[in-house]
Design a protein around this motif. Structure first.
Motif, mmCIF file in Angstrom:
data_model
loop_
_atom_site.group_PDB
_atom_site.id
_atom_site.type_symbol
_atom_site.label_atom_id
_atom_site.label_comp_id
_atom_site.label_asym_id
_atom_site.label_seq_id
_atom_site.Cartn_x
_atom_site.Cartn_y
_atom_site.Cartn_z
ATOM 1 N N UNK A 160 -7.775 -1.395 -4.809
ATOM 2 C CA UNK A 160 -8.220 -0.193 -4.100
ATOM 3 C C UNK A 160 -7.195 0.929 -4.227
ATOM 4 N N UNK A 161 -5.920 0.564 -4.165
ATOM 5 C CA UNK A 161 -4.861 1.549 -4.336
ATOM 6 C C UNK A 161 -4.917 2.137 -5.742
ATOM 7 N N UNK A 162 -5.054 1.293 -6.751
ATOM 8 C CA UNK A 162 -5.135 1.763 -8.130
ATOM 9 C C UNK A 162 -6.342 2.675 -8.345
ATOM 10 N N UNK A 163 -7.475 2.295 -7.796
ATOM 11 C CA UNK A 163 -8.684 3.107 -7.954
ATOM 12 C C UNK A 163 -8.499 4.484 -7.323
ATOM 13 N N UNK A 164 -7.923 4.514 -6.122
ATOM 14 C CA UNK A 164 -7.687 5.795 -5.451
ATOM 15 C C UNK A 164 -6.731 6.655 -6.268
ATOM 16 N N UNK A 194 -8.349 8.070 -9.485
ATOM 17 C CA UNK A 194 -9.452 9.003 -9.224
ATOM 18 C C UNK A 194 -9.024 10.246 -8.442
ATOM 19 N N UNK A 195 -7.707 10.554 -8.454
ATOM 20 C CA UNK A 195 -7.187 11.731 -7.726
ATOM 21 C C UNK A 195 -7.510 11.656 -6.242
ATOM 22 N N UNK A 196 -7.539 10.453 -5.719
ATOM 23 C CA UNK A 196 -7.988 10.270 -4.337
ATOM 24 C C UNK A 196 -6.903 9.681 -3.455
ATOM 25 N N UNK A 197 -5.642 9.876 -3.854
ATOM 26 C CA UNK A 197 -4.541 9.270 -3.110
ATOM 27 C C UNK A 197 -3.561 10.352 -2.641
ATOM 28 N N UNK A 198 -3.387 10.439 -1.336
ATOM 29 C CA UNK A 198 -2.395 11.329 -0.736
ATOM 30 C C UNK A 198 -1.091 10.554 -0.581
ATOM 31 N N UNK A 199 0.014 11.151 -0.981
ATOM 32 C CA UNK A 199 1.321 10.523 -0.809
ATOM 33 C C UNK A 199 1.977 11.087 0.446
ATOM 34 N N UNK A 200 2.456 10.194 1.322
ATOM 35 C CA UNK A 200 3.077 10.593 2.586
ATOM 36 C C UNK A 200 4.501 10.045 2.585
ATOM 37 N N UNK A 202 -7.492 13.477 4.929
ATOM 38 C CA UNK A 202 -7.499 12.013 4.938
ATOM 39 C C UNK A 202 -8.883 11.415 5.186
ATOM 40 N N UNK A 203 -9.832 12.202 5.684
ATOM 41 C CA UNK A 203 -11.151 11.637 5.936
ATOM 42 C C UNK A 203 -11.845 11.203 4.647
ATOM 43 N N UNK A 204 -11.473 11.810 3.509
ATOM 44 C CA UNK A 204 -12.112 11.429 2.267
ATOM 45 C C UNK A 204 -11.172 10.825 1.245
ATOM 46 N N UNK A 205 -9.914 10.603 1.626
ATOM 47 C CA UNK A 205 -8.934 10.099 0.676
ATOM 48 C C UNK A 205 -8.123 8.949 1.284
ATOM 49 N N UNK A 255 -9.280 3.088 2.280
ATOM 50 C CA UNK A 255 -8.160 2.289 2.771
ATOM 51 C C UNK A 255 -6.869 3.066 2.594
ATOM 52 N N UNK A 256 -5.983 2.994 3.588
ATOM 53 C CA UNK A 256 -4.657 3.570 3.442
ATOM 54 C C UNK A 256 -3.633 2.448 3.308
ATOM 55 N N UNK A 257 -2.429 2.806 2.856
ATOM 56 C CA UNK A 257 -1.434 1.803 2.494
ATOM 57 C C UNK A 257 -0.054 2.230 2.977
ATOM 58 N N UNK A 258 0.766 1.242 3.325
ATOM 59 C CA UNK A 258 2.161 1.511 3.661
ATOM 60 C C UNK A 258 3.027 0.530 2.875
ATOM 61 N N UNK A 259 4.058 1.066 2.231
ATOM 62 C CA UNK A 259 4.943 0.241 1.415
ATOM 63 C C UNK A 259 6.096 -0.278 2.254
ATOM 64 N N UNK A 260 6.404 -1.576 2.116
ATOM 65 C CA UNK A 260 7.485 -2.191 2.881
ATOM 66 C C UNK A 260 8.267 -3.148 1.978
ATOM 67 N N UNK A 261 9.541 -3.329 2.299
ATOM 68 C CA UNK A 261 10.359 -4.260 1.518
ATOM 69 C C UNK A 261 10.449 -5.633 2.162
#
Length: 269
Positions: A5-9, A12-18, A183-186, A223-229
């Motif tokens: 899902x992350x790769x698809x977003x 497809x220019x559908x991923x916001x980086x925070x 974020x409602x569409x990304x 789906x949104x994502x958070x990166x953690x170590x």
């Protein structure tokens, strides 16, 4: 392997980086403790004693109250320390991946300008958005850099003490309205944040409520994502309930882990 899902977003220019403070730490920029130490020195307090009087936000609020709610001399110290001439942005692999990656919209709570400098270094057209007047000038073919905690170009925009943080968490400023719309569409990918940070936890909670309020179904929700170590089954369960997937690296050193993760993501452009 990266989440599909992350790769698809991303593709497809559908991923916001925070972006949070962990990204700036990669450049060895001052942290909150060093900032509070400078405040203590300016107010002629002993550093260790001053730290016993409250948390970082309370101490920053005290500083502002003693300066008629103006950043004063601290602003020059912050600008100088955060933008040292010793920093070579081309040496930061993390910033290279951010600048060359497929991230049409970048949000950040960092004060520094190294995201903008990296975009400029890699010839990526961009627009910095600090207040509502900047929103009117947004162009579709330009990377947006939205600075939720302000920028040194406008002292009044800097989110520093308790009051400004509480205002920020009201989640109803023009920049917040823009973020809600985006974020409602990304999907949103959060990097450089600690899962113990109450600001980001509250943001996840409010985004979840916002989506549920504006949609009758959960199936179409990006789906949104958070990166953690580090793995954390407690936070993973809570985040999943709020529509956020935790991505855990096998590498435990934070900078190395983030660099590896972004490298793998960006190569899928």
């Amino acid at each position: 392997m990266l989440d599909q899902e992350l790769l698809d977003a991303y593709k497809n220019d559908n991923l916001i980086l925070f972006i949070g403070a962990g990204v700036s730490k990669n450049l060895n920029l001052p942290d909150w403790k060093e900032l509070i130490s400078e405040i203590a020195n300016e107010l002629e307090f002993d550093d260790d004693v001053f730290l016993t009087y409250g948390d970082y936000l309370s101490l920053a609020e005290y500083y502002l109250l003693n300066n008629n709610n103006k950043i004063g001399k601290l602003r020059s110290w912050m600008d100088t320390k955060w933008h040292s001439g010793d920093i070579k942005i081309e040496d930061s692999e993390i910033h290279r991946h951010i600048a060359t990656g497929n991230f049409p919209i970048i949000y950040t709570t960092n004060y520094d300008r190294w995201i903008e400098h990296s975009l400029k270094h890699y010839n990526k057209k961009h627009k910095v958005i600090v207040d509502v007047s900047d929103i009117a000038d947004i162009k579709s073919d330009v990377t947006q850099v939205v600075k939720l905690h302000g920028d040194f170009s406008d002292d009044s925009s800097i989110v520093l003490g308790e009051s400004s943080y509480f205002d920020r968490l009201d989640f109803d400023s023009p920049l917040d309205i823009k973020f809600r719309s985006d974020m409602l569409g990304k999907s949103v990918l959060f990097i450089g944040y600690s899962l113990s940070d109450w600001n980001i936890k509250l943001l996840f909670y409010k985004l979840d409520k916002l989506w549920k309020k504006n949609s009758n179904t959960s199936t179409s929700r990006p789906k949104s994502f958070v990166f953690s170590t580090r793995p954390n089954p407690v936070q993973e369960k809570i985040l999943d309930a709020r529509g956020v997937k935790m991505i855990v690296s096998d590498v435990h050193e934070p900078s190395e882990a983030l660099q590896s993760f972004l490298s793998e993501l960006v190569k899928n452009s």
